[in-house]
Write a protein that holds these residues in place. Sequence first.
Motif, PDB file in Angstrom:
ATOM      1  N   ALA A  72      -5.397   4.523  -3.557  1.00  0.00           N
ATOM      2  CA  ALA A  72      -4.673   4.526  -2.274  1.00  0.00           C
ATOM      3  C   ALA A  72      -5.381   5.421  -1.271  1.00  0.00           C
ATOM      4  N   TYR A  73      -6.612   5.066  -0.939  1.00  0.00           N
ATOM      5  CA  TYR A  73      -7.426   5.925  -0.075  1.00  0.00           C
ATOM      6  C   TYR A  73      -6.942   5.958   1.381  1.00  0.00           C
ATOM      7  N   ASP A  74      -6.151   4.967   1.790  1.00  0.00           N
ATOM      8  CA  ASP A  74      -5.657   4.945   3.176  1.00  0.00           C
ATOM      9  C   ASP A  74      -4.139   4.840   3.219  1.00  0.00           C
ATOM     10  N   TRP A  75      -3.494   5.427   2.226  1.00  0.00           N
ATOM     11  CA  TRP A  75      -2.046   5.286   2.081  1.00  0.00           C
ATOM     12  C   TRP A  75      -1.277   5.741   3.315  1.00  0.00           C
ATOM     13  N   ASP A  76      -1.651   6.887   3.869  1.00  0.00           N
ATOM     14  CA  ASP A  76      -0.908   7.424   5.009  1.00  0.00           C
ATOM     15  C   ASP A  76      -0.895   6.474   6.204  1.00  0.00           C
ATOM     16  N   THR A  77      -2.025   5.799   6.451  1.00  0.00           N
ATOM     17  CA  THR A  77      -2.081   4.875   7.585  1.00  0.00           C
ATOM     18  C   THR A  77      -1.595   3.479   7.213  1.00  0.00           C
ATOM     19  N   TYR A  78      -1.871   3.027   5.982  1.00  0.00           N
ATOM     20  CA  TYR A  78      -1.503   1.666   5.590  1.00  0.00           C
ATOM     21  C   TYR A  78       0.008   1.473   5.576  1.00  0.00           C
ATOM     22  N   ARG A  79       0.730   2.440   5.047  1.00  0.00           N
ATOM     23  CA  ARG A  79       2.185   2.267   4.973  1.00  0.00           C
ATOM     24  C   ARG A  79       2.837   2.245   6.351  1.00  0.00           C
ATOM     25  N   GLU A  80       2.128   2.795   7.354  1.00  0.00           N
ATOM     26  CA  GLU A  80       2.633   2.713   8.714  1.00  0.00           C
ATOM     27  C   GLU A  80       2.314   1.358   9.338  1.00  0.00           C
ATOM     28  N   LYS A  81       1.130   0.811   8.992  1.00  0.00           N
ATOM     29  CA  LYS A  81       0.704  -0.466   9.559  1.00  0.00           C
ATOM     30  C   LYS A  81       1.430  -1.652   8.924  1.00  0.00           C
ATOM     31  N   ARG A  82       1.724  -1.543   7.641  1.00  0.00           N
ATOM     32  CA  ARG A  82       2.249  -2.692   6.915  1.00  0.00           C
ATOM     33  C   ARG A  82       3.536  -2.313   6.185  1.00  0.00           C
ATOM     34  N   GLY A  83       4.640  -2.912   6.541  1.00  0.00           N
ATOM     35  CA  GLY A  83       5.892  -2.620   5.854  1.00  0.00           C
ATOM     36  C   GLY A  83       5.814  -3.050   4.400  1.00  0.00           C
ATOM     37  N   LEU A  84       6.391  -2.258   3.523  1.00  0.00           N
ATOM     38  CA  LEU A  84       6.345  -2.522   2.090  1.00  0.00           C
ATOM     39  C   LEU A  84       7.745  -2.706   1.542  1.00  0.00           C
ATOM     40  N   THR A  85       7.846  -3.463   0.464  1.00  0.00           N
ATOM     41  CA  THR A  85       9.152  -3.725  -0.144  1.00  0.00           C
ATOM     42  C   THR A  85       9.321  -3.008  -1.469  1.00  0.00           C
ATOM     43  N   ILE A  86       8.258  -2.329  -1.934  1.00  0.00           N
ATOM     44  CA  ILE A  86       8.399  -1.499  -3.126  1.00  0.00           C
ATOM     45  C   ILE A  86       7.818  -0.124  -2.821  1.00  0.00           C
ATOM     46  N   ASP A  87       8.251   0.841  -3.584  1.00  0.00           N
ATOM     47  CA  ASP A  87       7.765   2.209  -3.442  1.00  0.00           C
ATOM     48  C   ASP A  87       6.608   2.388  -4.426  1.00  0.00           C
ATOM     49  N   PHE A  88       5.393   2.261  -3.928  1.00  0.00           N
ATOM     50  CA  PHE A  88       4.221   2.309  -4.801  1.00  0.00           C
ATOM     51  C   PHE A  88       4.138   3.614  -5.589  1.00  0.00           C
ATOM     52  N   GLU A  89       4.475   4.703  -4.940  1.00  0.00           N
ATOM     53  CA  GLU A  89       4.332   5.997  -5.594  1.00  0.00           C
ATOM     54  C   GLU A  89       5.300   6.185  -6.755  1.00  0.00           C
ATOM     55  N   ASN A  90       6.453   5.499  -6.704  1.00  0.00           N
ATOM     56  CA  ASN A  90       7.472   5.719  -7.733  1.00  0.00           C
ATOM     57  C   ASN A  90       7.836   4.476  -8.546  1.00  0.00           C
ATOM     58  N   ASP A  91       7.648   3.276  -7.965  1.00  0.00           N
ATOM     59  CA  ASP A  91       8.083   2.060  -8.651  1.00  0.00           C
ATOM     60  C   ASP A  91       7.025   1.474  -9.587  1.00  0.00           C
ATOM     61  N   VAL A  92       5.760   1.708  -9.280  1.00  0.00           N
ATOM     62  CA  VAL A  92       4.693   1.121 -10.091  1.00  0.00           C
ATOM     63  C   VAL A  92       4.251   2.142 -11.138  1.00  0.00           C
ATOM     64  N   PRO A  93       4.455   1.852 -12.419  1.00  0.00           N
ATOM     65  CA  PRO A  93       4.185   2.850 -13.469  1.00  0.00           C
ATOM     66  C   PRO A  93       2.706   2.978 -13.831  1.00  0.00           C
ATOM     67  N   THR A  94       1.936   3.525 -12.898  1.00  0.00           N
ATOM     68  CA  THR A  94       0.529   3.797 -13.156  1.00  0.00           C
ATOM     69  C   THR A  94       0.056   4.859 -12.176  1.00  0.00           C
ATOM     70  N   LEU A  95      -1.176   5.317 -12.355  1.00  0.00           N
ATOM     71  CA  LEU A  95      -1.717   6.338 -11.460  1.00  0.00           C
ATOM     72  C   LEU A  95      -1.915   5.764 -10.061  1.00  0.00           C
ATOM     73  N   PHE A  96      -1.416   6.491  -9.064  1.00  0.00           N
ATOM     74  CA  PHE A  96      -1.501   6.092  -7.659  1.00  0.00           C
ATOM     75  C   PHE A  96      -2.081   7.275  -6.915  1.00  0.00           C
ATOM     76  N   THR A  97      -3.332   7.161  -6.476  1.00  0.00           N
ATOM     77  CA  THR A  97      -4.005   8.317  -5.904  1.00  0.00           C
ATOM     78  C   THR A  97      -5.145   7.902  -4.977  1.00  0.00           C
ATOM     79  N   GLY A  98      -5.503   8.794  -4.084  1.00  0.00           N
ATOM     80  CA  GLY A  98      -6.662   8.575  -3.229  1.00  0.00           C
ATOM     81  C   GLY A  98      -7.894   9.269  -3.761  1.00  0.00           C
ATOM     82  N   ASP A  99      -7.798   9.855  -4.960  1.00  0.00           N
ATOM     83  CA  ASP A  99      -8.898  10.600  -5.565  1.00  0.00           C
ATOM     84  C   ASP A  99      -9.622   9.719  -6.587  1.00  0.00           C
TER      85      ASP A  99
END
Length: 375
Positions: free
Chosen positions: A297-324
């Motif tokens: 998620a290298y552009d998470w801060d800007t992408y979530r503003e540009k594109r509305g989402l229907t799931i919470d990637f950080e909490n709903d998807v059971p895997t590592l979610f990171t920009g590192d």
Amino acid sequence: MRKIAIGIATLLLAALYALCRLLLQQQRIVCISRQSDSAPVDFRLIKEYCERRDPPWGVVILAKQLRNPAAYLIEMIRQVYYIATSRAVVLDSYCIVVGLLHDRIRVPVIQIWHSLGNMKRFGYTAFGTEEGHSEATARLMHMHEGYDAIATSSLSFADEFAAAFNAAPAKLFEAPLPRVDLLLNEQHRARQREAILTAYPQLRGRETIVYCPTFRKQPAANEAEAAAALIGAVDFDRFNFVYKPHPVSKQVIDDQRVVTIPGGQFDALFVADVIISDYSTVIYEAGLLDIPVYLYAYDWDTYREKRGLTIDFENDVPTLFTGDPRAIMEAIESDAFDHDAFQAFVRRNIALPPRGTCTEQLCERILALAEKPAH
């Protein structure tokens, strides 16, 4: 001016449709796509099933991307002819002709959409976002109007799907896309993997990481830097790195260590031992293949503003979610992936039929609609 032009185009298409309606109607389904210039795999599977059925049904696939509006006019004429002389219309995306003729088409129109699961806002729920369409233009073009039925891979997100199509929830029916059958077929998977390894023999001997980012209407400012950082974190003595671009993405990764496998003849997912994605529904396909998936998620801060989402990637998807990227590679090297948790997540979004195949389930629903008298 735009409204007048669309009005004139609608009248011309309506006149052509009325003329074509005088021709003999065939026991045939027409499948229309703007996703690619080649027949989408879901349409190919529908065609194979319907033509094997007793009695058989003909299927015509019209697939063409809208690159040149003038050239696309010829394709629209073909679409009108086949819509008028077929018993049903199947779409996997928005179709201009269907939208403009929404209240004139006399055969059922079924929208199966082109992605598995639910993740991002689109259609009517994406108005006002940078990644969405203009509401004024969409309403002028009657976007997603005229559908008699809409397939969804799970009714668990029926309300969100219905809102995206501006449709009554009653029009939705549960039927995952036919390509799910291929993902679940071990023999098909083995054949595809071997075909890719034959075409790209340099991939033999090491585990393969496949990177498949989502399409961004406006590329992130740090897109190139993020890709370079991810590649820089890979141990190429241990792993291959394959780039699977989105069909309409213009992103190019120019690194001799990276193998790019575009869509078409091969699906790079079948050679993957690990998948790195971001906000793409490809993660559901990865889940069906039971391949570990990590989210970059290298552009998470800007992408979530540009594109509305229907799931919470950080909490709903059971895997590592990171920009590192280094954190991702460390997780891959230590195999830090919870297969059971991810399978449960996928099953909530992809409701497999209790019996038969996904192709059979979808096709029989389409044919049941096609067999009804024209309205």
